[in-house]
Design a protein around this motif. Structure first.
Motif: not given
Length: 365
Positions: A314-318
């Motif tokens: 999720p952090a990589l996507e964000r």
């Protein structure tokens, strides 16, 4: 409103080697003097005369970071060549270091006087990744969350299998060499920044640590910047290796911030277990098993890499980092770690000095 990306910055240390013999050469001052002025301001003298450090400005995204790293590496490589040396991105002195004295810095001389023969170990080179955090208290608590994952990060970035001209059998000889120093391994679990400070004061009072500035744990609140600094990795062979490392570290920090916001504390894994996991990571890299500190058992290395990516996805996507990270993980799986690539380079070149020359040329291409 969208959450702004966490800022990132990187410090990379490099060896200066003789192109013919592969031995360290004490030309750091000359190399820094040969750098273009706009790049020289982002270079630092290091502990040894055969080392140079290049520092990026604060960046907001991976493409910007890659540009800064590439510019610094190419400029430093050209400056090294102008002095008759070659700049090589590996984690430990591969052949030997004839000049073992520290550079002319009062701080370094004080460390040398205090710790004695430990300082005579040859030069080692790491990479330090900084990620912006709101404050020092947050940095300490984020560090707790990183403890279970940093052995995996270390295994992905091993890049120093050679020492004294031979293969050590370890993927990161730098890590083995640094084990002789105090406060230079995995950080303990801390309840707060005050707890961190009390522990440092105890270590200084015991004489184990020269002073409170000599906190060199794998993750720590930066003494200079409003960041958490992760310093577990050998300096990587390529810019892509460094940028992949940075993407994953930023992902871990962002994930830890989410956990803290949701009231989830980090697990209190025993320090000895964390140390063992790091030793295993430095020895084997990704070629075998790693210790899953969440489950207290060994698992195939790439399974744990997969768990790491799932955790930070999720952090990589964000941050917009997922496509690049996925591509680079595929490359890493196909090519192997820096340690594996070094060994393959020696096999193909027929000698360690010849392989080092190839690595130097590939870095600045």
């Amino acid at each position: 409103m969208a959450t702004p990306p966490l800022t990132i910055g990187v410090e990379e240390e490099f060896l200066l080697l003789d192109p013919g013999t592969g031995q360290n050469v004490p030309v750091a001052d000359a190399v820094r003097a040969a750098l273009p002025p706009e790049v020289s301001a982002r270079s630092h003298a290091e502990f040894r005369h055969s080392m140079i450090e290049m520092v990026t400005p604060v960046c907001g995204d991976l493409p910007g970071l890659a540009h800064e790293l590439t510019t610094a590496r190419r400029a430093a490589a050209a400056a090294a060549e102008a002095t008759g040396a070659m700049l090589v991105p590996i984690g430990a002195t591969p052949v030997g270091e004839p000049k073992l004295g520290v550079t002319d810095n009062p701080r370094y001389r004080a460390i040398a006087d205090y710790y004695g023969p430990i300082v005579d170990d040859p030069a080692v080179c790491g990479v330090h990744v900084h990620v912006g955090v709101p404050d020092r208290e947050t940095a300490v608590r984020v560090g707790n969350h990183l403890r279970v994952w940093l052995p995996v990060i270390q295994a992905m970035t091993v890049n120093s299998p050679f020492h004294a001209g031979t293969d050590t059998g370890h993927a990161s000889w730098r890590a083995m060499q640094l084990d002789r120093w105090p406060a230079l391994g995995p950080a303990p679990w801390f309840a707060s920044a005050a707890d961190f400070d009390r522990t440092v004061a105890l270590l200084v009072g015991s004489g184990m640590m020269l002073d409170e500035k000599l906190v060199l744990w794998h993750a720590r609140p930066s003494a200079t910047y409003p960041t958490i600094e992760v310093r577990v990795a050998d300096v990587p062979l390529t810019v892509d290796d460094t940028v992949l490392l940075t993407a994953l570290v930023r992902g871990l920090v962002a994930t830890a911030l989410d956990d803290l916001a949701d009231g989830r504390d980090a697990p209190r894994v025993p320090g000895l277990a964390v140390e063992a996991a790091h030793w295993n990571a430095a020895h084997a890299g990704l070629d075998g098993t790693l210790t899953d500190l969440r489950e207290n058992r060994p698992r195939p290395a790439w399974e744990l890499v997969g768990d790491l990516v799932t955790t930070v996805r999720p952090a990589l996507e964000r941050h917009g980092d997922l496509p690049y990270t996925t591509d680079q993980l595929d490359r890493l799986r196909a090519e192997g770690t820096g340690a594996r690539r070094q060994r393959e380079a020696v096999r193909r070149a027929g000698s360690l000095p010849a392989a080092l020359g190839r690595l130097a040329r590939a870095m600045s291409a």
